[in-house]
Design an enzyme around this catalytic site. Sequence first.
Site, PDB file in Angstrom:
ATOM      1  N   LYS A 112       0.830  -1.212   0.089  1.00 50.72           N
ATOM      2  CA  LYS A 112       0.169  -0.022  -0.075  1.00 50.72           C
ATOM      3  C   LYS A 112       0.723   1.140   0.130  1.00 50.72           C
ATOM      4  CE  LYS A 112      -4.195  -1.797   1.764  1.00 50.72           C
ATOM      5  NZ  LYS A 112      -5.390  -1.902   2.663  1.00 50.72           N
ATOM      6  N   LYS A 195      -5.319 -10.658  -6.181  1.00 49.90           N
ATOM      7  CA  LYS A 195      -6.637 -10.861  -5.174  1.00 49.90           C
ATOM      8  C   LYS A 195      -7.737  -9.823  -5.526  1.00 49.90           C
ATOM      9  CE  LYS A 195      -6.125  -7.973  -1.134  1.00 49.90           C
ATOM     10  NZ  LYS A 195      -6.586  -7.843   0.078  1.00 49.90           N
ATOM     11  N   LYS A 198     -10.543  -3.788  -3.046  1.00 50.63           N
ATOM     12  CA  LYS A 198     -11.311  -2.706  -3.212  1.00 50.63           C
ATOM     13  C   LYS A 198     -10.201  -1.502  -3.700  1.00 50.63           C
ATOM     14  CE  LYS A 198     -11.080  -1.123   1.468  1.00 50.63           C
ATOM     15  NZ  LYS A 198     -10.514  -2.061   1.893  1.00 50.63           N
TER      16      LYS A 198
HETATM   17  N1  AQP Z   1      -9.886 -11.126  -2.427  1.00 52.40           N
HETATM   18  C1  AQP Z   1     -10.170 -11.555  -1.099  1.00 52.40           C
HETATM   19  N2  AQP Z   1     -10.244 -12.914  -1.089  1.00 52.40           N
HETATM   20  C2  AQP Z   1     -10.573 -13.556   0.326  1.00 52.40           C
HETATM   21  N3  AQP Z   1     -10.711 -12.800   1.305  1.00 52.40           N
HETATM   22  C3  AQP Z   1     -10.478 -11.221   1.092  1.00 52.40           C
HETATM   23  N4  AQP Z   1     -10.573 -10.309   1.964  1.00 52.40           N
HETATM   24  C4  AQP Z   1     -10.385  -9.232   1.180  1.00 52.40           C
HETATM   25  N5  AQP Z   1     -10.118  -9.404  -0.231  1.00 52.40           N
HETATM   26  C5  AQP Z   1     -10.339 -10.845  -0.180  1.00 52.40           C
HETATM   27  C6  AQP Z   1     -10.881 -10.335   3.523  1.00 52.40           C
HETATM   28  O1  AQP Z   1     -12.001  -9.571   3.615  1.00 52.40           O
HETATM   29  C7  AQP Z   1     -12.076  -8.957   4.942  1.00 52.40           C
HETATM   30  C8  AQP Z   1     -12.243  -7.485   5.124  1.00 52.40           C
HETATM   31  O2  AQP Z   1     -11.099  -6.997   4.372  1.00 52.40           O
HETATM   32  P1  AQP Z   1     -11.028  -5.365   4.460  1.00 52.40           P
HETATM   33  O3  AQP Z   1     -11.861  -4.581   3.296  1.00 52.40           O
HETATM   34  O4  AQP Z   1     -11.329  -4.958   5.672  1.00 52.40           O
HETATM   35  O5  AQP Z   1      -9.595  -5.102   4.230  1.00 52.40           O
HETATM   36  P2  AQP Z   1      -8.538  -5.601   3.261  1.00 52.40           P
HETATM   37  O6  AQP Z   1      -8.234  -6.963   3.391  1.00 52.40           O
HETATM   38  O7  AQP Z   1      -7.546  -4.848   2.880  1.00 52.40           O
HETATM   39  O8  AQP Z   1      -9.544  -5.852   1.758  1.00 52.40           O
HETATM   40  P3  AQP Z   1      -9.350  -5.479   0.297  1.00 52.40           P
HETATM   41  O9  AQP Z   1     -10.616  -5.107  -0.509  1.00 52.40           O
HETATM   42  O10 AQP Z   1      -8.105  -5.836  -0.269  1.00 52.40           O
HETATM   43  O11 AQP Z   1      -8.949  -3.759   0.488  1.00 52.40           O
HETATM   44  P4  AQP Z   1      -7.523  -2.990   0.389  1.00 52.40           P
HETATM   45  O12 AQP Z   1      -7.688  -3.058  -1.289  1.00 52.40           O
HETATM   46  O13 AQP Z   1      -7.727  -1.779   0.967  1.00 52.40           O
HETATM   47  O14 AQP Z   1      -6.461  -3.746   0.710  1.00 52.40           O
HETATM   48  C9  AQP Z   1     -10.531  -9.564   5.689  1.00 52.40           C
HETATM   49  O15 AQP Z   1     -10.842 -10.416   6.546  1.00 52.40           O
HETATM   50  C10 AQP Z   1      -9.811  -9.771   4.341  1.00 52.40           C
HETATM   51  O16 AQP Z   1      -8.811 -10.888   4.588  1.00 52.40           O
END
Ligand code: AQP
Length: 332
Positions: A112, A195, A198
Site C-alpha cells: 500500500k 486478489k 477494493k
Molecule cells: N480477495 C479476497 N479474498 C478473500 N478474502 C478477502 N478479504 C479481502 N479481500 C479478499 C478479506 O475481507 C476481510 C475484510 O477486508 P477489508 O476490506 O477490511 O480489508 P482488506 O483485506 O484490505 O480488503 P481489500 O478489499 O483487499 O482492501 P484493500 O484494497 O484496501 O487492501 C478481511 O478478512 C480480508 O482478509
Amino acid sequence: RPRVLSGIQPTAGSFHLGNYLGAVRQWQQLQETHDAFYMVVDLHAITIPQDPATLRQSSRLAVAQLLAAGLDPERCTLFLQSHVPEHTQLAWVMNCLTGFGEASRMTQFKDKSAKQGAEGTTVGLFTYPILQVADILLYQADQVPVGEDQRQHVELTRDVAARFNHRFGESFTLPAPYILKDTAKIYDLQDPSSKMSKSASSEKGIVWLLDEPKKTAKKIKSAVTDTESEIRYDPEKKPGVSNLLSLCATLTGSTVADLEKSYEGKGYGALKTDLAEVVTEWVAPFRAKALEYLDDPAALDAVLARGAEKARAVAGETLARAYDRVGFLPPV
Ligand code: AQP
C-alpha cells in the site's frame, strides 16, 4: 464457547465478493458456535484519506450489509471500532512492544505504501497492523476469521502477545487465524493472478455486492480465462478458470472435482453463464435486504450502541488488567 473476533473496513459503495466469501460468510457461521465479536473498523479506514460524510454513510452501509449477510446482534456482538476507545488505548502499549523492523516487514504495508508514495503514506498506515493487534487481544480471541491477506497480521498479533506475556506475565490469549482454504483468496476477474481488492482491482475485475445484479452478471461473463477451452482446475496454468471454478464450488456447495466432471466437453461460456446465475441469485436478495436495513439508520445506530456496550464490557476489563501489568497507576 471459544471466542472469535474480526473486522471489516467501511467501504464507500459496498463490500466485494472477496470480503464476503473470504470473511463475512464464516462470521455468520461462527456466531452459532462461538462467542463472536465483529466490528466495522472505521479507525482502520482513515489510514487512507476519507471524506467525513462518506465515511459516516459507509459505516452504516457496512452494518446494513453485515445484517443482510445474516449476522444477528442477538447471537454476536456487532459494533463500530471508534465506539470502543479501548482499542486505541491498548494500541499504544502494543506500539511500544513492536519492533520498527518487525512492523516494516508487513507485506500489506509495503504494497500500500508503494502505491501511495512516500508523501502519501501516513504513520497510521504503518502502525495499522498494531492497532489490529490491540483489536484482537482486547477480546482474548481464540480465532480470527479472515482472508489469506490478513494471515501475517494475525501472526504479528501472536508474536506481540507472547512478548507481552513473557515480559509482564500471562495476560493474553494467543489467537490463531481461521482461514478456509477454498475461499482464502478470491481473485480479480480481469487479473486472476491478483486478489480481488477494493483499492487495487479494476472496475471490471471486482464484484461489488450492491451493484445491480445485471451488471454483476455481465462482469462475470467477461471474466478473463485463457486460450485453451478445457475447464480444469489448475491455478498455476489456468488462474482465471480456476477462480471461476472455486467461486462456483463455494457458492453451490459442490466440489471442484464434481464441477470439472459436469463441464466435461463444455466451453468456458457455459461455466460463466452458470456462475453469473449463481452469483446473482445470491446477490439479489442480499442487496434487497441491505437496502432495506439502510432505510432505517436509527435502527442501525441502535444495533451499534448495544454492540459497543457489550464490547466495552469485555475490552475495558482487558485494558485495565494490561495497564496494571505495564505499571500504570490506576486513576483514583
Ligand atoms: N480477495 C479476497 N479474498 C478473500 N478474502 C478477502 N478479504 C479481502 N479481500 C479478499 C478479506 O475481507 C476481510 C475484510 O477486508 P477489508 O476490506 O477490511 O480489508 P482488506 O483485506 O484490505 O480488503 P481489500 O478489499 O483487499 O482492501 P484493500 O484494497 O484496501 O487492501 C478481511 O478478512 C480480508 O482478509
